[in-house]
Scaffold this motif. Sequence first.
Motif, mmCIF file in Angstrom:
data_model
loop_
_atom_site.group_PDB
_atom_site.id
_atom_site.type_symbol
_atom_site.label_atom_id
_atom_site.label_comp_id
_atom_site.label_asym_id
_atom_site.label_seq_id
_atom_site.Cartn_x
_atom_site.Cartn_y
_atom_site.Cartn_z
ATOM 1 N N ASN A 258 0.831 -1.204 0.000
ATOM 2 C CA ASN A 258 0.000 0.000 0.000
ATOM 3 C C ASN A 258 0.870 1.261 0.000
ATOM 4 N N GLY A 259 1.970 1.201 -0.757
ATOM 5 C CA GLY A 259 2.855 2.356 -0.883
ATOM 6 C C GLY A 259 3.907 2.465 0.192
ATOM 7 N N LYS A 260 3.860 1.593 1.213
ATOM 8 C CA LYS A 260 4.837 1.643 2.306
ATOM 9 C C LYS A 260 6.015 0.735 1.960
ATOM 10 N N SER A 261 7.179 1.326 1.887
ATOM 11 C CA SER A 261 8.365 0.620 1.423
ATOM 12 C C SER A 261 8.796 -0.478 2.391
ATOM 13 N N ILE A 262 9.240 -1.601 1.828
ATOM 14 C CA ILE A 262 9.803 -2.695 2.609
ATOM 15 C C ILE A 262 11.250 -2.844 2.181
ATOM 16 N N ARG A 263 12.163 -2.463 3.075
ATOM 17 C CA ARG A 263 13.583 -2.458 2.760
ATOM 18 C C ARG A 263 14.360 -3.277 3.784
ATOM 19 N N TYR A 264 15.532 -3.699 3.346
ATOM 20 C CA TYR A 264 16.460 -4.368 4.248
ATOM 21 C C TYR A 264 17.504 -3.351 4.673
ATOM 22 N N GLU A 265 17.257 -2.731 5.810
ATOM 23 C CA GLU A 265 18.198 -1.749 6.338
ATOM 24 C C GLU A 265 18.085 -1.728 7.851
ATOM 25 N N GLN A 266 19.038 -1.100 8.492
ATOM 26 C CA GLN A 266 19.158 -1.163 9.945
ATOM 27 C C GLN A 266 17.859 -0.764 10.623
ATOM 28 N N GLU A 267 17.478 -1.538 11.628
ATOM 29 C CA GLU A 267 16.309 -1.337 12.477
ATOM 30 C C GLU A 267 14.988 -1.645 11.780
#
Length: 480
Positions: free
Chosen positions: A46-55
């Motif tokens: 729904n437009g909310k980014s899913i990233r692999y980054e700290q925290e």
Amino acid sequence: MKKHTYTFGSIIILIIVIFAFIILTPTGFLSGGKNDGRLPEFGSYNGKSIRYEQESVMAKEVSYNAQMLQSRGVELNDQSYYYIFNGAFQQAVLATAYQDEVENSGYTVPVSAVNRIMMNSFMENGVYSPKLYKQADENDKRDLRNSIEEVLTTTRFIDDVFGSNTDLFGTTALYGVKESDAELDFLASFNEEKRGFNMAAFAFDSYPEEMKLAYGKANPSKFVKYDLSAITLEDKSTAKTVANRLANSEISFEDAVTEYGQRVYVNSEGNLLYKFQYQIENILTNKDDITKLSALGMGDVSDIIQTGTGFTLFMANTTAKEADFTDSDTIKQVSTYISTFEQEMTETYFTERAKAFKAAAANNFDAACKEFGVESKTISPFPLNYGNTSVASKFESSESALYGADTNETFLKTAFSLNMNEVSEPIVMNNNVVVLQYTTKADSAESEPHVDDVDKYAISSYFLNNKKLKNNFDQAFSKL
């Protein structure tokens, strides 16, 4: 009304992270080995980014999954990394989706609820210590608070949809979708009757050797043996060039293989991998071209022949040999041909044999097994449960003949239509013809149906296949 309590693995994982007060920062491969910019987005919900980054939720899940595998002695390689990251991505999608649903409802996590949980991380001798709280790093406290808010947001969704813990509110969950007693009784009825059977299986691979030999002798041309080399070109014009050079002795066939040939149909020396006529016919666009190959003398080169991947020149290393049914390799090829191309013949043979077995087994199943040379197998009692759904006990068997039996309608209808001690008509399954005898009726002890497993799978499937999800996992993972 009845209700079940649900616990999701993702919630447990996050809570472990919080109360252990460990926010692991992935390093090395797990951080992609990049410090000069952000890794690509794995997806969004729904437009909310899913990233692999700290925290991020995904980073925490990756760290947890990696530690779990290592603790079990699993080597971390490309395959396990894919498993680790893919599982973490799916959990991050669910967490994001839950948060999105809760935010849309207008709910916000109370500060007081976060404070109550945070206190558990700053206890001394069982009592909250303001001193420990003041001494803690401000960044760590901020991260802890954010993680607690994530968990409470997610558990809000779980509680609202599936119900709060019944330990706090008696025998019925306070919130969540309820199931009626009639619905649960209906689902529980799936387990009321379980049936057990004797089974005899006639395996196609036990087709008699004498019948294989008879088929081969009746169709000898299929098993003529060749020893050929081949050069395959993509276009006909190049094939003509090679044919002319060979005809003019400008190049040897062996050198032409190296200079022009594609590595299709042949080994590294250019020798054709297929030796028998039925195999070679399968690569020819026009099967009648086999006559051109059978006419080749030793050292002769064929005309250009179109094959499945281009235009091929064949050279005979020896002349074609008539089928030799005293040769073990030829006999093996007859068997392979029958199992691949004449399965209907095999099926018919064993079906007729199974019908004769059925007549004999009506009097004594075990005696009939001895008479027909098959082993009597026992199938433990199981309910009528198409697809092995989790609302009832599952059908399980290590017998290869019964692979996929839980979704085989003919098998299930036959098994649950028999009268006690009745012997079934033959059933064709997995290169076997199976005959059943209904021997055992078992009434299952009353138990709650496993609707929680169904609902958990359903909610995960709903969000992981939702049109709001943009999945870039494979592309992003390849960048690591």
